[in-house]
Design an enzyme around this catalytic site. Structure first.
Site, mmCIF file in Angstrom:
data_model
loop_
_atom_site.group_PDB
_atom_site.id
_atom_site.type_symbol
_atom_site.label_atom_id
_atom_site.label_comp_id
_atom_site.label_asym_id
_atom_site.label_seq_id
_atom_site.Cartn_x
_atom_site.Cartn_y
_atom_site.Cartn_z
ATOM 1 N N ARG A 105 24.909 -19.194 -31.958
ATOM 2 C CA ARG A 105 23.880 -18.687 -31.054
ATOM 3 C C ARG A 105 24.421 -17.415 -30.392
ATOM 4 N NH1 ARG A 105 22.420 -20.039 -25.046
ATOM 5 N NH2 ARG A 105 20.568 -18.743 -24.895
ATOM 6 N N HIS A 125 18.750 -12.253 -23.149
ATOM 7 C CA HIS A 125 19.745 -12.929 -22.318
ATOM 8 C C HIS A 125 20.106 -11.984 -21.170
ATOM 9 C CE1 HIS A 125 22.898 -16.359 -22.458
ATOM 10 N NE2 HIS A 125 23.051 -15.743 -21.294
ATOM 11 N N GLU A 180 17.266 -18.955 -19.956
ATOM 12 C CA GLU A 180 17.310 -19.317 -18.533
ATOM 13 C C GLU A 180 16.501 -18.398 -17.625
ATOM 14 O OE1 GLU A 180 21.283 -19.781 -17.109
ATOM 15 O OE2 GLU A 180 21.779 -21.341 -18.550
ATOM 16 N N ASN A 214 20.141 -25.760 -21.557
ATOM 17 C CA ASN A 214 21.469 -25.414 -21.058
ATOM 18 C C ASN A 214 21.717 -26.296 -19.850
ATOM 19 O OD1 ASN A 214 21.410 -23.325 -22.898
ATOM 20 N ND2 ASN A 214 21.545 -21.673 -21.383
ATOM 21 N N TYR A 241 25.092 -27.747 -17.225
ATOM 22 C CA TYR A 241 26.526 -27.761 -16.943
ATOM 23 C C TYR A 241 26.926 -28.865 -15.970
ATOM 24 C CZ TYR A 241 26.885 -23.291 -19.342
ATOM 25 O OH TYR A 241 26.860 -22.318 -20.306
ATOM 26 N N GLU A 275 23.584 -24.584 -24.561
ATOM 27 C CA GLU A 275 24.821 -24.269 -23.828
ATOM 28 C C GLU A 275 25.303 -25.487 -23.063
ATOM 29 O OE1 GLU A 275 24.824 -20.943 -21.053
ATOM 30 O OE2 GLU A 275 23.648 -19.742 -22.467
HETATM 31 C C1 BGC Z 1 24.330 -18.515 -18.908
HETATM 32 C C2 BGC Z 1 25.581 -17.905 -19.478
HETATM 33 C C3 BGC Z 1 26.710 -18.091 -18.477
HETATM 34 C C4 BGC Z 1 26.953 -19.578 -18.326
HETATM 35 C C5 BGC Z 1 28.083 -19.925 -17.377
HETATM 36 C C6 BGC Z 1 24.540 -19.836 -18.241
HETATM 37 O O1 BGC Z 1 23.838 -19.820 -17.029
HETATM 38 O O2 BGC Z 1 23.332 -18.571 -19.902
HETATM 39 O O3 BGC Z 1 25.339 -16.560 -19.755
HETATM 40 O O4 BGC Z 1 27.876 -17.433 -18.853
HETATM 41 O O5 BGC Z 1 25.798 -20.191 -17.838
HETATM 42 O O6 BGC Z 1 27.808 -19.490 -16.086
#
Ligand code: BGC
Ligand code: BGC
Length: 469
Positions: free
Chosen positions: A85, A129, A174, A304, A306, A372
């Site tokens: 990607r 992006h 995003e 995405n 985290y 992601e």
């Molecule tokens: C984004 C990336 C970023 C990653 C870590 C995502 O919000 O798509 O570009 O580097 O998170 O912060």
């Protein structure tokens, strides 16, 4: 690898046909920001303003991938990745944000995609992006409706040239971050601080998405492209109330609205959620027909994610209360591990998020692709004892292992997840954090451009290889 981690690895299996990849974005890796006629983007402007980027750095060179892309592809090939990607830079294709294509910019991506194909890696191209051409920002950026049409025109130019080689497209990355960080809080480009005045950027981005989906479908499958698949990538977080008290539950609901639901509901259900919690009777900027365009059927839904977000009712007199916001951040439970970014590491929340999407959206949720997921840590480069270098990033391996297990658990519970992309293939320019946060499977020395495979790279390579056995 020791026997225990090999044993643990055996039990981590994803369904046959699962796509294994890594992700990057143009501005974060390419450098060469004036090569071949590229125009300026809002990120070039933002990084040039003193105080915007924590270490005062910029992305003029970054990971130098515009020139070293063959090295990147070799790394992907050795990894055994099925997919890559990457994103296409709008200001390379259309330096001023409108008008005819810049052939030299498209030539680059054509060479790049061909090299990827030769390595047997399938492209998954993100069309946007965050690198909006600066002239469009000067004309109002995502605050104005016309930007949606400009974006769709740009997408048409990319499809004209690359549509015979690339079949899988992500319209936007995003949009939530563009709205919240870029236009509401000002912590990312273009650095506006409009708070709720940023809401029109939600609608204009999503309208751009809808128009782009139509442009991609109109362009159609071509020899070499494979079947056309279109999706969007949204950033999602599981919102966890600080307590079960009514005020905290309400605060969590409001945060979920503004962070998650205003970006997913219109795309999947054709309607914005009720925003009366923010004192709004209707969503700004919507015209007849827009929601039909925005909710055009998709082939996949990019997620995405985290970390979860802990949210509480705003304390009286806090900056959040004073700004009229119905929530404020709360601390994670004591003892929660955090990444280099201080983001809580809670794999169970990732499974819960995915199961929640399936529960809440049911049949209108397309197959999910994790576009992601990953973690930044302070990585130390050490001698590997063989005259080379090594990075022993056990924390990152633990993060990735935990989150892939969460994906497996969500699949067990009925969520249709088709692929996983580690953020990121290599260390890169981490937006307002500059070079202070490293997410890569591969370490990049930003002085020399040298790439060093971290332990997590070897771990991911072994995991992908083990799936075939
Ligand atoms: C984004 C990336 C970023 C990653 C870590 C995502 O919000 O798509 O570009 O580097 O998170 O912060
Ligand atoms: C929540 C939804 C939210 C979705 C996306 C689900 O777990 O229940 O309210 O919109 O996740 O984050």
């Amino acid at each position: 690898m020791d026997a225990s981690s090999a044993g643990a690895m055996e039990s981590l299996r994803l369904p046959a046909g699962f796509r294994w990849g890594a992700a990057t974005a143009a501005f974060q890796i390419e450098g060469s920001t004036t090569a071949d006629g590229r125009g300026p983007s809002i990120w070039d402007t933002f990084t040039a303003e003193p105080g915007r980027v924590i270490d005062g750095s910029n992305a003029l060179v970054a990971a130098d991938s515009y020139r070293r892309y063959r090295d990147d592809i070799a790394l992907l090939a050795d990894l055994g990745a099925t997919d890559y990607r990457f994103s296409i830079s709008w200001p390379r294709v259309q330096p001023g944000g409108s008008g005819p294509a810049n052939a030299a910019g498209l030539d680059h991506y054509e060479r790049f995609v061909d090299a990827l194909g030769e390595a047997g890696i399938a492209p998954l191209a993100t069309l946007y992006h965050w690198d909006l051409p600066q002239p469009l920002e000067d004309a109002g950026g995502w605050l104005v409706r016309d930007t949606a049409s400009r974006y769709a025109d740009y997408v048409g130019l990319v499809l004209d040239r690359l549509g015979d080689r690339v079949g899988r497209w992500i319209t936007l990355n995003e949009p939530a971050m563009t709205t919240l960080e870029g236009y509401a809080l000002g912590t990312q480009a273009p650095g506006r601080t409009l708070m709720l005045g940023a809401l029109p950027t939600v609608h204009h981005q999503l309208l751009g998405h809808g128009l782009a989906v139509a442009a991609i479908r109109a362009s159609g499958a071509r020899p070499g492209s494979g079947p056309i698949e279109v999706g969007i990538t949204n950033n999602h977080t599981l919102v966890v109330p600080a307590s079960e008290e009514a005020a905290d539950l309400m605060a969590a609901g409001a945060f979920d609205l503004i962070y998650n639901r205003i970006f997913i509901d219109p795309v999947l259900t054709g309607a914005y959620p009720d925003l009366s919690a923010f004192g709004l009777a209707e969503f700004p900027g919507v015209e007849p027909g827009d929601l039909e365009a925005i909710s055009a059927p998709l082939d996949f839904y990019g997620v995405n994610s985290y970390n979860p977000t802990y949210v509480a009712a705003p304390a009286e007199g806090s900056e959040f209360a004073l700004a009229g916001l119905p929530f404020e951040p709360a601390a994670p439970p004591e003892g929660t591990l955090v990444t280099g970014f201080d983001w809580p590491v809670v794999p169970g929340a990732f499974a819960e998020l995915l199961v929640g999407l399936h529960r809440d959206y049911g049949d209108v949720l397309p197959p999910v692709v994790i576009t992601e997921n990953g973690a930044s840590y302070v990585d130390e480069v050490v001698p590997d004892g063989d005259g080379g270098l090594a990075v022993h990033d056990a924390d990152r391996i633990a993060y990735l292992d935990g989150h892939l297990r969460a994906v497996a658990a969500a699949i067990e519970q009925g969520v249709d997840v088709r692929g996983y992309f580690v953020w990121s293939l290599m260390d890169n320019f981490e937006w307002a954090q500059g070079y202070t946060q490293r997410f890569g499977l591969v370490h990049v020395d930003f002085e020399t451009g040298d790439r060093t495979r971290k332990d997590s790279y070897a771990w991911y390579r072994d995991l992908i290889a083990a799936q075939a056995g």
